[in-house]
Design an enzyme around this catalytic site. Structure first.
Site, mmCIF file in Angstrom:
data_model
loop_
_atom_site.group_PDB
_atom_site.id
_atom_site.type_symbol
_atom_site.label_atom_id
_atom_site.label_comp_id
_atom_site.label_asym_id
_atom_site.label_seq_id
_atom_site.Cartn_x
_atom_site.Cartn_y
_atom_site.Cartn_z
ATOM 1 N N ARG A 56 2.707 6.761 6.904
ATOM 2 C CA ARG A 56 3.092 5.519 6.228
ATOM 3 C C ARG A 56 4.355 4.923 6.836
ATOM 4 O O ARG A 56 4.452 3.727 7.043
ATOM 5 C CB ARG A 56 3.267 5.764 4.730
ATOM 6 C CG ARG A 56 1.934 5.897 4.059
ATOM 7 C CD ARG A 56 2.010 6.115 2.562
ATOM 8 N NE ARG A 56 0.650 6.027 2.033
ATOM 9 C CZ ARG A 56 0.321 6.226 0.766
ATOM 10 N NH1 ARG A 56 1.252 6.522 -0.127
ATOM 11 N NH2 ARG A 56 -0.943 6.112 0.384
ATOM 12 N N TYR A 72 -4.557 -0.045 6.072
ATOM 13 C CA TYR A 72 -4.782 1.400 6.280
ATOM 14 C C TYR A 72 -3.552 2.241 5.921
ATOM 15 O O TYR A 72 -2.479 1.733 5.768
ATOM 16 C CB TYR A 72 -5.362 1.716 7.648
ATOM 17 C CG TYR A 72 -4.590 1.464 8.926
ATOM 18 C CD1 TYR A 72 -3.266 1.119 8.970
ATOM 19 C CD2 TYR A 72 -5.269 1.630 10.146
ATOM 20 C CE1 TYR A 72 -2.624 0.933 10.188
ATOM 21 C CE2 TYR A 72 -4.635 1.435 11.361
ATOM 22 C CZ TYR A 72 -3.308 1.088 11.369
ATOM 23 O OH TYR A 72 -2.671 0.916 12.564
ATOM 24 N N GLU A 73 -3.793 3.511 5.722
ATOM 25 C CA GLU A 73 -2.767 4.418 5.173
ATOM 26 C C GLU A 73 -2.280 3.945 3.803
ATOM 27 O O GLU A 73 -1.126 4.170 3.430
ATOM 28 C CB GLU A 73 -1.571 4.567 6.119
ATOM 29 C CG GLU A 73 -1.905 5.086 7.500
ATOM 30 C CD GLU A 73 -2.468 6.498 7.504
ATOM 31 O OE1 GLU A 73 -2.255 7.207 6.497
ATOM 32 O OE2 GLU A 73 -3.114 6.880 8.482
ATOM 33 N N GLY A 74 -3.170 3.333 3.056
ATOM 34 C CA GLY A 74 -2.812 2.856 1.715
ATOM 35 C C GLY A 74 -2.434 1.388 1.740
ATOM 36 O O GLY A 74 -1.484 1.007 2.418
ATOM 37 N N GLN A 125 1.052 1.151 -1.997
ATOM 38 C CA GLN A 125 2.478 1.411 -1.748
ATOM 39 C C GLN A 125 3.309 0.972 -2.951
ATOM 40 O O GLN A 125 4.238 1.657 -3.378
ATOM 41 C CB GLN A 125 2.972 0.652 -0.501
ATOM 42 C CG GLN A 125 2.167 0.877 0.769
ATOM 43 C CD GLN A 125 1.996 2.329 1.131
ATOM 44 O OE1 GLN A 125 2.935 3.118 1.023
ATOM 45 N NE2 GLN A 125 0.796 2.701 1.527
#
Lengths: 598, 598
Positions: free
Chosen positions: B299, B438-440, B445
């Site tokens: 992240r 991507y990655e949340g 977040q």
């Protein structure tokens, strides 16, 4: 890949409550357009957009227009047939005035119909838009003989039109144009030069293409005062009006673009064989004024493009959000939505998209209605034209910038699927990206707003508009309907702040020209946000009045109009305040550095 | 198409003035990293990024990774050679800790180097990022034998790693994962299932690929508490560690994406032949915690990607603005710039881009420095870790959202040329679009910031940070340097407003969970803007101190740092105020409608 369904109810609501469609039709003078006809037109257009144009949108994107040796350009599969169906159904000439052979529909009604074409297939819609812009310029400025030859097939759509302004060294700065036109002695001219970024500059969807080309006569003074406009057909018309001999012009290539792949963007080479034959449109050296005839109309329509692409992006996002199961939204129980529309942030994005789209539609329709008013002979015609002049750059600039946010949110709602081209959300983002650039960048709109609109009358037209907004806001604020009172309370300080920045920018104009220019884009954004939110509040007031008056009214739909206006007031108006702060305080840092410090 | 040149001076300034590089190196404990070495590392990395990776960026975009029958994926031309050069030069293992066989560079220094890879070629950089994330998860959670087999070739880059979380029905919601793992009885497991969106899931740039796969054991409880993590290599390691028999997994297809075409995004099919062999990493049913090890690091690095793409977009826009002649800026005379950088609105966009990029870089480097501090054994380690936890979602969310604006402005500065793919500006926009997903996603977040960070300690860590910012702002405001005083005066109300919205959101958490969730994204944006502007003000203060102390200092460079901080204060902080208004007032309209009203 979602399909497009015209938001008929929302459009009709905006046409009536914000555009004043009934009044526009009554004043239009052509009995052919009553309310019943208008609704029937919208229904038929919705059907054509959804069934014919929308299914070609993705094909146009994937396949694109294809260039081959010799300068032949083939549109994507199905486009030529769709264009034939479009003109056979009479849609092509619908917005054109009757005196040019068009159907003379009210601008307001045409605007709603154009929105549908642009939502369904923006790339396709550009061909008609450019053609009718060329029709407007020819009809207003060319002599009768040229009009008689060119207008009928162009209005009908058998021939299309283009706008040849840009050259490699002359984009926003038309003073740098180098293309040349030399009289042949028989009333015609030989044109030579290279033009780039020519939308639908070459294709196979119509039998002829009339290029409107800016070029310099041999005796032309330098700069923009030495540019003349010429009509240069791909095939020279025979005496019977049919397309004859091929003219000396060729499509040298087409661009590989980020989006609108279905719309060929041509590099046009004129006169490689000695000079393309053309006819002067308007007076010598007055080409810029003639071109602006077509450009102003196009600017409003490109603003509308922002709304249209935003609407399509919203529909796709809504459909995905209502279908995609992925975790249950916080605070929801077993009985509640199990799809991602239950997630508060997905709702936030959808509401933001909607508020921006509906504010943009309100701005575009309101301005279109003023165009109808200006075309009439009523007492308010001059005042209406002044509002059209003021609002045109706002509609173009604000709606297209807004579309960047809306289409980006459209991708975001889809999550990872939004990044996959098959989903279709990304195409809207790519297509929308051109709208802040062509027909004058946002900065050009913003400079137009200040330099040619606000500063010319010391802000008088804007002041009158803002006073009206302030008065309405106060009335709502003082009323007893809580939702409207909240809108009024939010609008009052926002409009006061806008009046202050208008005065500041007008005062800066001239003595602090660079400080003013550094703030024009934030100022345009502030302007569009406040006026757009006002128009949505007007819609909310109309919705409330219907709810009060009619027990059988569709409460869910009308309350949605109020909720969207409220969302705009709580989510968009704070952006106007931020923009105002930048207008007031931001120019110094923008201009602080030397070139070498970048 | 512009080339990338690492902004070495700006990076070094941020590393020292905002990241505290000297202190980080001193505390690092490895004498190998002194200031001289650090600068040499940056120089070498800049060379590799500019000369080897950057030229492949466009090739990767145009050509993309190519899939063929049997699940073979070939990277774009030159990528395999570049990857070999990358690992031979030792860059691959540079950020990995020494105990895993890496070089153990300080996180702060690695972060600057990673920024260069991502600017030069984001698609390429993902392969290393994913691999080192997998290394981290394996090293922390796998048993010694598995570590001994997998880590050395992975750290070196001979083998790469992936993160197999997503399934068609399980994206953000990992509770819905269905892939299964069945014990073989010999300590291994047979994995079956389909995973999608697997970055660098199949390729030809390394001899083996270790897939980290989330799957359920037969006795797994439902939901996220029943997910376990498995290492599933493409080729099963032989006893001597070399890649042996092909495992039962195949790349079924790769996606056609909006951007990062050079990075293959695979659909992975495990166990079509009975089950892919894998090893458990960590404890049964603890897969999510293991995966978060790699995700948190990723992240931060995806946030850095926002900065990196923004930087490259800025460089391209700056280059174009300094070269393109198109009208003279308003108020300029013959002696002034004749290129478009003379136009105030072009300057505004360039300054906005720069302010966002430098604020983002400051956020990322500051957080990276806290990671170094947290890894140490100093008194501040725990407090530093708490700041890392707090700021990780902010860096990811803010920097990537910021990159959307920056790359869009990058296209806009180019005008019509920006829309033509050959120019390269559009690629940055397309590449950047994935970073908020991507990655949340940004919403994930933002929910993390509220639910797992602010609410868990009642906002204590944030409050301490904001008190420090408020104190520094007051000191600057009371000082006698006008530029710093202005920054202090702008920051003081902004940080007070942020403290208020933090308190509001913490109070809403629980009792008004949906109202809170409707506001988390604006709140994260407000948070990032205020903290980013504070860090830029710190940089400005450091620049001022150098100007005061050293007559030989590069005044142009240092004054630019102050001007950028001032631009951030006048152009970005108003957005924080707008976001705060949305946090306070915006949730009701976001949540007003029923599903049917969308």
């Amino acid at each position: 890949m979602s399909d497009y369904q015209a938001p008929r109810r929302e459009m009709l609501f905006a046409l009536r409550a914000i555009g004043g469609l009934e009044a526009v039709l009554a004043a239009h003078g052509d009995d052919a357009y009553d309310m019943e006809t208008a609704e029937a037109v919208l229904d038929e257009a919705a059907r054509f957009a959804g069934e014919v144009l929308s299914p070609l949108n993705r094909i146009g994107d994937r396949q694109g227009a294809r260039w081959s040796d010799g300068g032949v350009v083939r549109a994507a599969d199905g486009f030529a047939q769709a264009h034939a169906a479009f003109r056979e159904a009479g849609w092509h000439g619908m917005p054109a005035r009757t005196e040019f052979g068009g159907q003379g529909a009210p601008v307001l009604l045409s605007t709603a119909v154009l929105e549908m074409w642009k939502s369904a297939n923006m790339a396709f819609s550009l061909c008609q838009m450019l053609t009718l812009g060329a029709v407007e310029a020819i009809a207003r400025h060319a002599d009768a003989a040229l009009c008689a030859t060119l207008l009928p097939p162009m209005v009908e759509g058998r021939w299309t039109g283009t706008m040849n302004l840009t050259e490699p060294q002359a984009g926003s700065d038309l003073a740098a144009i180098r293309s040349r036109a030399v009289p042949t002695g028989d009333g015609r001219y030989r044109i030579t030069g290279t033009k780039i970024f020519i939308t639908w500059g070459e294709h196979d969807v119509a039998e002829n293409i009339v290029h409107l080309v800016l070029a310099r006569l041999p005796d032309a003074p330098p700069g923009v005062k030495g540019i003349s406009l010429f009509a240069v057909p791909k095939f020279l018309p025979r005496d019977d009006g049919s397309p004859g001999e091929r003219n000396d012009l060729v499509c040298a290539s087409i661009e590989h673009k980020l989006g609108i792949h279905g719309s060929p963007t041509a590099v046009m080479s004129f006169g490689e064989g000695g000079g393309a034959l053309g006819w002067l449109v308007g007076q010598p050296h007055q080409g810029l004024a003639c071109m602006f005839t077509m450009m102003n109309h196009a600017r409003l329509n490109v603003g509308l493009e922002g709304v249209a692409i935003g609407e399509r992006a919203y529909q796709a996002a809504r459909e995905y959000a209502l279908m995609r199961v992925q975790g249950r939204g916080i605070g929801l129980g077993e009985g509640d939505s199990a799809t991602i529309i239950g997630h508060p942030d997905v709702r936030r994005m959808l509401m933001d998209m909607r508020a921006r789209n509906e504010a943009g539609r309100a701005l575009a329709y309101y301005t279109a209605a003023r165009m109808d008013e200006a075309h009439g002979h009523g007492a308010g015609a001059a005042a209406a034209q002044a509002l059209v002049d003021l609002l045109t750059p706002v509609v173009k600039g604000w709606c297209t910038e807004s579309a960047q946010r809306v289409t980006a949110d459209g991708v975001q709602v889809h999550g990872g699927m939004g990044y996959i081209e098959e989903t279709g959300a990304a195409q809207h983002l790519r297509d929308a990206r051109i709208t802040t650039i062509y027909e004058g960048t946002t900065a050009i709109q913003a400079n137009d707003l200040l330099n040619r609109k606000l500063a010319r009358d010391g802000g008088a037209v804007a002041t009158a508009l803002l006073q009206r907004i302030a008065a309405e806001a106060e009335t709502w604020a003082a009323g007893h309907v809580p939702a409207l009172a909240a809108l009024g309370r939010a609008l009052s300080p926002a409009v006061a702040e806008l009046a202050a920045t208008c005065a500041l920018q007008v005062a800066r104009h001239g003595p602090q020209a660079r400080e003013a220019a550094a703030a024009t884009v934030p100022h345009l954004m502030q302007f569009g946000t406040v006026v757009g939110c006002w128009l949505l509040a007007r819609g909310a007031a109309a919705a409330q009045a219907q709810l009060d008056a009619d027990a059988a009214a569709d409460a869910g739909f009308l309350q949605t109009r109020i909720a969207v206006a409220r969302h705009a007031a709580t989510h968009l108006l704070p952006e106007a305040a931020a923009a105002a702060a930048v207008v007031r305080e931001g120019s110094a840092s923008t201009l602080a550095l030397d070139d070498a410090q970048f």
